[in-house]
Design a protein around this motif. Structure first.
Motif, PDB file in Angstrom:
ATOM      1  N   MET A   1       0.846  -1.200   0.000  1.00 34.47           N
ATOM      2  CA  MET A   1       0.000   0.000   0.000  1.00 34.47           C
ATOM      3  C   MET A   1       0.876   1.243   0.000  1.00 34.47           C
ATOM      4  O   MET A   1       1.857   1.325   0.748  1.00 34.47           O
ATOM      5  N   ASN A   2       0.516   2.217  -0.811  1.00 36.20           N
ATOM      6  CA  ASN A   2       1.228   3.485  -0.858  1.00 36.20           C
ATOM      7  C   ASN A   2       0.459   4.528  -0.055  1.00 36.20           C
ATOM      8  O   ASN A   2      -0.741   4.718  -0.246  1.00 36.20           O
ATOM      9  N   ILE A   3       1.175   5.201   0.826  1.00 34.45           N
ATOM     10  CA  ILE A   3       0.562   6.182   1.718  1.00 34.45           C
ATOM     11  C   ILE A   3       1.223   7.534   1.507  1.00 34.45           C
ATOM     12  O   ILE A   3       2.458   7.639   1.478  1.00 34.45           O
ATOM     13  N   GLY A   4       0.416   8.569   1.369  1.00 36.86           N
ATOM     14  CA  GLY A   4       0.918   9.934   1.267  1.00 36.86           C
ATOM     15  C   GLY A   4       0.579  10.711   2.517  1.00 36.86           C
ATOM     16  O   GLY A   4      -0.522  10.587   3.056  1.00 36.86           O
ATOM     17  N   ILE A   5       1.536  11.502   2.994  1.00 36.95           N
ATOM     18  CA  ILE A   5       1.322  12.347   4.168  1.00 36.95           C
ATOM     19  C   ILE A   5       1.490  13.791   3.730  1.00 36.95           C
ATOM     20  O   ILE A   5       2.570  14.194   3.290  1.00 36.95           O
ATOM     21  N   MET A   6       0.447  14.568   3.843  1.00 41.80           N
ATOM     22  CA  MET A   6       0.499  15.982   3.468  1.00 41.80           C
ATOM     23  C   MET A   6       0.783  16.798   4.721  1.00 41.80           C
ATOM     24  O   MET A   6      -0.087  17.007   5.554  1.00 41.80           O
ATOM     25  N   GLY A   7       2.052  17.237   4.855  1.00 37.74           N
ATOM     26  CA  GLY A   7       2.472  17.982   6.037  1.00 37.74           C
ATOM     27  C   GLY A   7       3.507  17.211   6.824  1.00 37.74           C
ATOM     28  O   GLY A   7       3.314  16.020   7.103  1.00 37.74           O
ATOM     29  N   THR A   8       4.614  17.882   7.169  1.00 32.97           N
ATOM     30  CA  THR A   8       5.692  17.198   7.902  1.00 32.97           C
ATOM     31  C   THR A   8       5.979  17.887   9.227  1.00 32.97           C
ATOM     32  O   THR A   8       7.129  18.110   9.596  1.00 32.97           O
ATOM     33  N   GLY A   9       4.915  18.243   9.930  1.00 36.36           N
ATOM     34  CA  GLY A   9       5.075  18.772  11.276  1.00 36.36           C
ATOM     35  C   GLY A   9       5.163  17.643  12.277  1.00 36.36           C
ATOM     36  O   GLY A   9       5.468  16.500  11.942  1.00 36.36           O
ATOM     37  N   TYR A  10       4.870  17.938  13.548  1.00 31.70           N
ATOM     38  CA  TYR A  10       4.979  16.939  14.604  1.00 31.70           C
ATOM     39  C   TYR A  10       4.089  15.730  14.326  1.00 31.70           C
ATOM     40  O   TYR A  10       4.486  14.592  14.564  1.00 31.70           O
ATOM     41  N   VAL A  11       2.895  15.959  13.804  1.00 36.91           N
ATOM     42  CA  VAL A  11       1.960  14.853  13.575  1.00 36.91           C
ATOM     43  C   VAL A  11       2.325  14.084  12.313  1.00 36.91           C
ATOM     44  O   VAL A  11       2.504  12.859  12.333  1.00 36.91           O
ATOM     45  N   GLY A  12       2.422  14.788  11.184  1.00 36.00           N
ATOM     46  CA  GLY A  12       2.665  14.111   9.913  1.00 36.00           C
ATOM     47  C   GLY A  12       3.976  13.374   9.864  1.00 36.00           C
ATOM     48  O   GLY A  12       4.046  12.243   9.371  1.00 36.00           O
TER      49      GLY A  12
END
Length: 456
Positions: A1-12
C-alpha cells in the motif's frame, strides 16, 4: 500500500515515519523545500526522542521518502493523510487555510479512487465538508470514480510521540464508508492485533472526541492550578492534595501536577476552537471557558509571585532572572503557546534582565520569538544563565536539571538567591531548599531569606 502524508510537522512526520517502519511505502510532502532537503538527508527539523533514527531507518529501507511534489503524492498514493496545522485565529476559531490549500491540491490531482484521512484536528463537520468538496469537483469534471474521507484524530504526546504512535492508547476511526474503514484497518493492523482499543464511529463524533479529550485535560490542569493558588494561602500542600485526589480511581493522578499553566500546540488552540464551535452552535461551553481564563490567570499569578519577592517598588529593574526551560514540556523543542513566553514577557515588561537556557527549545525560540529576542539573553548552560542572577525560574521539568550542581550554581548567584520552582521539581528536596530562597507552586513555606552579607 502506498501512503501519502500531506504535512511534515509533529503529527505528519511522526505518523509517516512510524507507518514506514511497518513496511508501508510512505511519501511525506511539504511545501518547505529546505525542510524536505533536510528530511531527505535523514535530519529531523524537530526534536522528538527516537524520531530521527526512525526517519533514517525508513530512508535506508526504501519505505520512506520526502518530496515537495504534491501531484506525485496524490496520484501515487492509495491513502492520503492530511496532517497540516490548524492554528488559532485571533477570535479563537481554527485557521483552516492550510487544510483548504491541501484539499484543493488533492482535488486538482485526483486520478482514481483514494481514501483521504483527516489527521489534523478539525472543527466538527469538516471531514464531511471535505468529502462534499472533493466528490463535488469529481462529479463536475465527469470523473467515473469517487473518494472516501475519514476522520482519524491523533493522540500523540510530544516528547513521547514515537512511542505513542507505535503503541497508541486508542484508535478512533470516523467514517460511514466500509471501504475506508477496511483500508484503515489494514494500516492499523499491527496495533489492532495487539488489542489496542478501536472506536468506529462517524466523522463528526471522531472529530469531537479529539476536542473533548484535550478540553477535559485542560480543565483538569486549570482546576489543580487554581487549587494550588488557594493552598498557598491556607497553608496546604498541593502535591499532597493531588496525591489524595489521584488515589480515587474515578479521578486518577494524571494531569494533576500544579504548574505555571498549560501550553503547547494542542490545549490552547483546541480549547479556544471548541468554545468557538459551541458558540456557533448556540451552546456556551462554560467549563472550558473557565479553564481558559484560569490558565491566563495562572501565568499572571506566576509573574506576580516572582515580582513580589524580587521587585523594587513593583519593578524589576536591576534584577537578573535566569529562566530554565522554554519548551512547554520536557523532551520536546515545541515552544508554541508555552507559558514561558508569557512569563518571560511579563518579567521583561517589569524591567528585569532575563537570561534563558533550555536543552532543546532555544533554536525554536530564536526562530519564533522575533519580537522578544532583543530583550533576552540565550545561554549555553544552566550555570551560565544563573551567573550573577538574583533568581532562577524553573519553567520546564527537564530531567537534566536534577543533575546540575546546584551548590555551585547558588555560589555564583547574588542577593537572596531565589528559586521559583514552577514545576515543584525540588519541592521534597530539603538540600536544595537550603541553598535558595525557595518558592514552589501550591506549597506554603517561609523561605529562608539571606542577608546581603550571607549572599557574598
Amino acid at each position: 500500500m502506498n501512503i501519502g502524508i500531506m504535512g511534515t510537522g509533529y503529527v505528519g512526520l511522526v505518523h509517516g515515519a512510524v507507518l514506514s517502519s511497518y513496511g508501508f511505502n510512505v511519501t511525506c510532502m511539504d511545501v518547505d523545500e529546505h525542510k524536505i532537503k533536510q528530511l531527505a538527508a535523514g535530519i529531523s527539523p524537530i526534536y522528538e526522542p527516537g524520531l530521527e533514527q526512525l526517519i533514517q531507518r525508513g530512508i535506508e529501507s526504501g519505505t520512506l521518502s520526502f518530496t515537495s511534489n504534491a501531484q506525485q503524492v496524490v496520484q501515487t498514493s492509495d491513502v492520503i493523510f492530511i496532517a497540516v496545522g490548524t492554528p488559532s485565529k485571533k477570535d479563537g476559531s481554527a485557521d483552516l487555510s492550510y487544510v483548504r490549500s491541501v484539499v484543493q491540491t488533492i482535488s486538482n490531482h485526483l486520478n482514481g479512487y483514494k481514501v483521504v484521512v483527516c489527521k489534523s484536528t478539525l472543527p466538527i463537520g469538516s471531514s464531511s465538508r471535505i468529502a462534499e468538496q472533493l466528490n463535488g469537483a469529481l462529479q463536475a469534471s465527469g470523473a467515473s470514480f469517487r473518494v472516501d474521507v475519514a476522520s482519524n484524530p491523533e493522540f500523540l504526546r510530544q516528547g513521547q510521540a514515537v512511542s505513542d504512535a507505535l503503541s497508541p492508547s486508542r484508535i478512533v476511526i470516523g467514517t460511514n464508508s466500509d471501504a475506508a474503514k477496511q483500508m484503515l484497518q489494514r494500516i492499523y493492523a499491527t496495533q489492532i492485533e495487539r488489542k489496542v482499543p478501536v472506536l468506529y464511529t462517524n466523522a463528526e463524533t471522531a472529530e469531537m472526541v479529539k476536542y473533548a479529550a484535550n478540553s477535559f485535560l485542560a480543565v483538569k490542569i486549570s482546576f489543580i492550578n487554581e487549587l494550588a493558588l488557594l493552598a498557598e494561602k491556607v497553608g496546604a500542600n498541593i502535591d499532597d492534595i493531588a496525591e489524595g485526589m489521584g488515589l480515587d480511581s474515578r479521578i486518577s493522578p494524571h494531569f494533576l501536577q500544579a504548574g505555571p499553566g498549560y501550553g503547547g500546540s494542542c490545549f490552547p488552540k483546541d480549547t479556544e476552537a471548541v468554545v468557538d464551535i459551541g458558540k456557533r452552535n448556540g451552546e456556551d461551553l462554560l467549563v472550558v471557558q473557565a479553564a481558559i481564563q484560569a490558565n491566563k490567570k495562572q501565568k499572571q499569578k506566576m509573574i506576580t509571585k516572582i515580582a513580589s519577592r524580587l521587585s523594587f517598588n513593583g519593578k524589576l529593574r536591576g534584577r537578573t532572572v535566569a529562566v530554565w526551560g522554554l519548551s512547554f514540556k520536557p523532551d520536546t523543542d515545541d515552544i508554541r503557546d508555552a507559558p514561558s513566553r508569557d512569563i518571560i514577557q511579563g518579567l521583561v515588561d517589569l524591567g528585569a534582565t532575563v537570561k534563558v537556557y533550555c536543552p532543546q527549545g532555544m533554536r525554536q525560540a530564536r526562530r519564533l520569538w522575533s519580537e522578544l529576542n532583543g530583550a533576552i539573553h540565550y545561554c549555553d548552560s544552566e550555570a551560565e544563565s544563573a551567573a550573577n542572577a538574583d533568581a532562577i525560574v524553573l519553567m520546564t521539568e527537564w530531567a537534566q536539571f536534577r543533575n546540575v550542581d546546584l551548590a555551585a550554581i547558588a555560589s555564583n548567584m547574588r542577593g537572596n538567591r531565589a528559586m521559583f520552582d514552577l514545576r515543584n521539581m525540588f519541592a521534597m528536596n530539603t538540600d536544595v531548599q537550603q541553598l535558595f530562597s525557595y518558592y514552589g507552586v501550591g506549597t506554603y513555606s517561609e523561605p529562608k531569606v539571606y542577608s546581603l552579607q550571607e549572599a557574598k
